[in-house]
Design a protein around this motif. Structure first.
Motif, short mmCIF file in Angstrom:
data_model
loop_
_atom_site.label_atom_id
_atom_site.label_comp_id
_atom_site.label_asym_id
_atom_site.label_seq_id
_atom_site.Cartn_x
_atom_site.Cartn_y
_atom_site.Cartn_z
N SER A 9 -67.25 17.15 15.57
CA SER A 9 -66.07 18.06 15.15
C SER A 9 -65.05 18.44 16.69
CB SER A 9 -66.63 19.51 15.14
OG SER A 9 -65.86 20.35 14.88
N GLN A 10 -63.90 18.04 15.83
CA GLN A 10 -63.03 18.36 17.32
C GLN A 10 -63.54 19.77 18.17
OE1 GLN A 10 -59.22 18.92 15.02
NE2 GLN A 10 -60.39 19.93 13.67
N PHE A 11 -64.44 20.64 17.40
CA PHE A 11 -64.55 21.76 18.41
C PHE A 11 -66.08 22.30 19.35
CE2 PHE A 11 -62.43 23.79 14.02
CZ PHE A 11 -61.83 24.75 14.14
N LEU A 14 -64.60 22.02 22.95
CA LEU A 14 -64.56 23.28 23.78
C LEU A 14 -65.53 23.78 24.30
CD1 LEU A 14 -62.52 25.03 20.60
CD2 LEU A 14 -61.61 24.29 22.92
N ALA A 15 -66.50 22.90 24.02
CA ALA A 15 -68.18 22.96 24.86
C ALA A 15 -68.19 21.73 26.06
CB ALA A 15 -69.27 22.99 23.90
N GLN A 16 -66.89 21.07 26.38
CA GLN A 16 -67.19 20.34 27.22
C GLN A 16 -66.25 20.58 28.60
OE1 GLN A 16 -67.14 16.20 26.28
NE2 GLN A 16 -67.59 16.97 23.53
N ARG A 17 -66.37 19.83 29.96
CA ARG A 17 -65.72 19.91 30.98
C ARG A 17 -64.47 19.63 30.50
NH1 ARG A 17 -66.46 19.73 37.56
NH2 ARG A 17 -64.71 20.18 37.86
N ARG A 18 -64.22 18.47 30.79
CA ARG A 18 -63.06 17.18 30.62
C ARG A 18 -62.37 18.26 29.69
NH1 ARG A 18 -63.75 13.39 25.62
NH2 ARG A 18 -65.59 14.28 24.36
N PHE A 19 -61.95 19.31 28.90
CA PHE A 19 -61.74 19.62 28.06
C PHE A 19 -61.20 21.01 27.79
CE2 PHE A 19 -59.46 21.46 24.12
CZ PHE A 19 -58.44 20.48 23.26
N LEU A 20 -62.38 21.48 28.06
CA LEU A 20 -62.29 23.45 27.76
C LEU A 20 -61.41 23.91 29.51
CD1 LEU A 20 -62.79 25.95 26.85
CD2 LEU A 20 -64.90 25.92 28.38
N GLY A 150 -57.86 14.54 17.48
CA GLY A 150 -58.71 16.11 17.37
C GLY A 150 -58.31 16.86 18.58
N GLY A 151 -57.79 16.10 19.81
CA GLY A 151 -57.19 17.13 21.04
C GLY A 151 -56.55 17.61 21.09
N ASN A 152 -55.58 17.01 20.75
CA ASN A 152 -53.59 17.08 19.98
C ASN A 152 -54.10 18.27 18.86
OD1 ASN A 152 -51.91 15.19 21.77
ND2 ASN A 152 -53.63 13.59 20.95
N ALA A 153 -54.84 18.61 17.67
CA ALA A 153 -54.25 19.23 16.86
C ALA A 153 -55.49 20.57 17.49
CB ALA A 153 -55.98 19.04 16.35
N MET A 154 -56.10 20.66 18.77
CA MET A 154 -56.57 21.61 19.43
C MET A 154 -55.39 22.53 20.55
SD MET A 154 -59.56 22.96 18.20
CE MET A 154 -60.22 24.00 19.23
N VAL A 155 -55.11 21.23 20.64
CA VAL A 155 -54.17 21.85 21.65
C VAL A 155 -52.62 22.78 21.04
CG1 VAL A 155 -51.98 20.94 23.61
CG2 VAL A 155 -54.28 20.21 23.82
N GLU A 156 -52.35 21.90 19.78
CA GLU A 156 -51.36 22.62 18.88
C GLU A 156 -51.66 24.22 18.69
OE1 GLU A 156 -48.90 21.52 18.93
OE2 GLU A 156 -48.86 20.04 20.54
N LEU A 282 -53.68 25.55 11.26
CA LEU A 282 -54.83 25.02 10.65
C LEU A 282 -53.84 23.87 10.43
CD1 LEU A 282 -56.86 25.07 8.30
CD2 LEU A 282 -54.44 26.47 6.62
N GLY A 283 -52.70 23.51 9.79
CA GLY A 283 -52.43 21.58 9.93
C GLY A 283 -52.91 20.88 10.97
N SER A 284 -52.46 21.53 12.07
CA SER A 284 -53.21 21.06 13.27
C SER A 284 -54.93 20.51 13.27
CB SER A 284 -53.02 21.27 14.22
OG SER A 284 -51.81 21.55 14.30
N LEU A 285 -55.44 21.21 12.58
CA LEU A 285 -56.99 21.34 12.48
C LEU A 285 -57.45 20.47 12.11
CD1 LEU A 285 -58.62 24.82 13.34
CD2 LEU A 285 -58.18 22.93 15.14
N LEU A 286 -56.76 20.65 10.70
CA LEU A 286 -56.84 19.29 9.08
C LEU A 286 -56.32 17.95 9.85
CD1 LEU A 286 -55.77 22.26 6.49
CD2 LEU A 286 -58.27 21.01 7.16
N CYS A 287 -55.69 17.45 10.63
CA CYS A 287 -55.77 16.35 11.12
C CYS A 287 -56.52 15.40 11.29
CB CYS A 287 -54.59 16.35 12.14
SG CYS A 287 -52.53 16.60 11.51
N GLU A 288 -57.32 16.51 11.76
CA GLU A 288 -58.75 15.23 12.48
C GLU A 288 -59.32 15.04 11.38
OE1 GLU A 288 -62.10 15.17 15.47
OE2 GLU A 288 -62.02 17.23 13.66
N ARG A 289 -59.94 16.28 9.85
CA ARG A 289 -60.50 15.50 8.89
C ARG A 289 -60.12 14.37 7.86
NH1 ARG A 289 -65.06 16.62 5.96
NH2 ARG A 289 -65.26 18.45 6.94
N LEU A 290 -58.52 14.85 7.79
CA LEU A 290 -57.78 14.00 7.11
C LEU A 290 -57.27 12.60 7.35
CD1 LEU A 290 -55.32 16.48 5.53
CD2 LEU A 290 -56.94 15.58 4.75
N SER A 291 -57.41 12.39 9.30
CA SER A 291 -56.99 11.29 9.38
C SER A 291 -58.31 10.30 10.14
CB SER A 291 -56.64 10.82 10.86
OG SER A 291 -57.27 12.29 11.75
#
Length: 628
Positions: A9-11, A14-20, A150-156, A282-291
């Motif tokens: 999952s995109q979440f 958040l547990a990785q230094r390259r992103f968090l 997923g990364g862009n969704a988390m940012v938005e 919510l729409g941003s987070l749903l993008c990963e699943r729908l795509s």
């Protein structure tokens, strides 16, 4: 930097230094921007005598203009700096600058100087200007293509949650009125954002020899020229800018819409903003699943449809008579209010569907060397579009439009803009049709999709079951594909529009049309040399009985002229569909059942020197198995 091949999952990012650390720095920046802007406007509005003689309505517009102005003036230079230097260091330098800017704001609050406070607001806009190109440019460097959405969704999501929380915090701080508390809060958020940025891993500069142009107009032109290098990327940027135009036009009307049309208090404005922002998140987070964890631009038309439908519905949902100074609780309990709240939330949800794939598309299809300059061009155009939106709203209201009519106009304009963009780039519409096909007509089971390389050329081969094979494969693959297609199928009415949109390569037998035959091979060779994917159906025709026919030798000529890896694939589950030749009579070709399961299996690559017609056919037969 190595980018792990996670499919979680995109979440988990958040547990990785390259992103968090990056996520924390950008979210805290958006939070601080909104705390400061809203505290400034609220205090100057309700304690005007202590700060300025300026009309509160004028002050609001001046503040908005001062914050946006640096994006127009300095985004060009900001994009060049982020390409020239390590983006992580650029982000850290920009976050460090936020601390003294908040110190200047603290001084302004202490002496009740509106000039100092507006100066600090301008500097905050400049800080955000230099942050944006590095912010969006860093994502494709630390994330795999499968993680971009997923990364862009988390940012938005993080940005819009920060906007909501910042707005709420500003209201509480302004209501308390304690200047020391406001100052400590602003400085603490800035310090936390800087500390978070220090943990962002070091990156290599994308264009270390780039010369920085400090002239605003020429650096702006340089960024726009970089963005125009790819027509699809430039049109995607225009799409992103249109979203900010749409958002600015809608959100700017919320205070007056709430007060004069809905009869609500300031609490109701906050409720509507929360619904919109939560919807975008919510729409941003749903993008990963729908795509399916790939850059799925088919969601963009879906998003634009929702942006029009629910803006228009908001017009019809608006009550003809409103109450007076309703609290949030009274408004929610009032008849018809639920529909308005749902419309605001769904505008946000479909906005997320619209904007996240566009950001990911820009990052995926832009060369690393010019990435930040392209993002800088995006910032410039976003700012210009928002200014135009403000001007259009002012003209519309001056001309006698009511606020509900202005919202209706926004929805109608969105429909026309969407139609225009999709006529220029049929790929968006094609991907939308493909997305609908595999989500609402069929259930697509993708197996071994990771065997398709993320970069570089490859020849994909697959059995040919039905007329929709290319659309299904295109929807399943994370990269664009050029399909070699029998000319008779390419010319089928209606479908031909889709095939042209996906830039299929028509081919005819050499004895029928030698010119088309040779042109097809020349086009294929050029595409492979450019590092693209090409797909061929080696049977040369649709299966007449559901079985895999003999493979023709045309693909061997391709491999001889341009040796590339061969990726075997198989399709099953489409033989019983309306797209196959199982049913001869046209009237028998209706869908037998919806949401039927179809399967695409992708095998391991075969080196060109080990490829021959018999071996490749056997690979496809083994992949498919007994299913048809």
């Amino acid at each position: 930097m190595t980018r792990p091949s996670t499919q979680q999952s995109q979440f988990t990012l958040l547990a990785q230094r390259r992103f968090l650390p990056f996520f924390g720095a950008q979210a805290l920046g958006a939070f601080n921007d909104n705390v400061y802007k809203n505290v400034l406007v609220i205090l100057a509005t309700y304690q005007a005598a202590s700060y300025t003689a300026m009309d509160p309505a004028l002050l609001t517009n001046v503040a908005a203009g001062l914050f946006i102005l640096p994006f127009v003036l300095f985004s060009g230079m900001a994009g060049q700096l982020a390409d020239r230097y390590d983006k992580a260091r650029v982000l850290q330098a920009v976050k460090a600058a936020e601390i003294p800017i908040m110190g200047l704001a603290a001084f302004g609050f202490a002496i009740h100087s509106i000039e100092v406070l507006l100066g600090a607001l301008f500097l905050m806009g400049m800080q955000s200007t230099f942050f944006a190109p590095a912010k969006y440019g860093v994502l494709p460097e630390v994330l795999r293509d499968s993680e971009l959405v997923g990364g862009n969704a988390m940012v938005e999501m993080g940005t819009f949650v920060a906007i909501v929380l910042g707005t709420l915090a500003a209201g509480l701080l302004a209501a308390d009125g304690s200047i020391p508390l406001i100052v400590i809060t602003l400085l603490a958020i800035a310090a936390l954002g800087f500390l978070s940025s220090l943990a962002i891993p070091k990156l290599q500069p994308a264009a270390p020899t780039l010369k920085i142009d400090r002239r605003p107009w020429s650096s702006t032109w340089d960024n726009l020229r970089a963005a125009a290098e790819s027509r699809v990327v430039f049109l995607a940027i225009l799409g992103i800018s249109w979203f900010w135009f749409y958002g600015a036009l809608v959100l700017a009307q919320l205070p007056l819409y709430t007060k004069e049309v809905l009869g609500g208090s300031e609490q109701v404005v906050t409720v509507l903003l929360v619904m919109f922002s939560a919807g975008v998140g919510l729409g941003s987070l749903l993008c990963e699943r729908l795509s399916g964890r790939k850059v799925e631009i088919g969601l963009v038309p879906f998003g634009s449809i929702g942006l029009t439908v629910f803006a228009v519905d908001l017009y019809f949902a608006t009550p003809s008579m409103a109450g007076a100074n309703l609290s949030a609780r009274e408004f929610i309990a009032a008849p018809g209010s639920a529909r308005i709240l749902i419309d605001m939330a769904l505008i946000g949800v479909f906005g997320g569907f619209f904007i996240v794939p566009l950001y990911a598309l820009v990052q995926q299809r832009t060369r690393r060397e010019i990435m930040s300059r392209v993002i800088g061009a995006n910032s410039i155009l976003n700012a210009v579009f928002m200014v135009v939106a403000a001007g259009l709203a002012a003209l519309g209201l001056h001309a006698g439009l009511t606020i509900p009519q202005l919202l209706l106009l926004t929805g109608v304009l969105n429909a026309f803009v969407a139609i225009y963009i999709y006529s220029l780039v049929p790929e968006f519409l094609l991907r939308f049709v493909a997305w609908l096909l595999i989500h609402f007509v069929y259930r697509l089971d993708r197996r071994g999709i990771d065997n398709i390389p993320e970069q570089g050329p490859a020849l994909l081969i697959c059995n040919h079951v039905g007329f929709a094979d290319a659309i299904v494969i295109s929807a399943a693959c994370p990269r664009p594909i050029r399909f070699i297609m029998e000319r008779s199928i390419f010319q089928i009415p209606v479908l031909s529009t889709l095939f042209r949109g996906m830039k299929a390569i028509p081919v005819a037998p050499a004895r029928e049309d030698p010119e088309v035959y040779e042109q097809a091979f020349q086009t294929v060779a050029a595409e492979l040399r450019d590092g693209n994917l090409v797909c061929i159906f080696p049977e040369g025709k649709l299966t007449p009985d559901g079985e895999i026919g003999e493979f023709r030798a045309g693909m061997m000529r391709i491999l001889k002229e341009t040796p590339v890896p061969v990726i075997p694939m198989s399709l099953s589950g489409l033989w019983d569909s309306m797209f196959s030749r199982k049913y001869k009579q046209v009237w028998k070709r209706w869908p037998r059942r919806f949401w039927a399961r179809i399967t695409l299996k992708v095998g391991e690559a075969v080196a060109p020197e080990h490829a021959d017609v018999g071996t490749l056919r056997q690979r496809v037969v083994e992949l498919r198995g007994p299913a048809r």
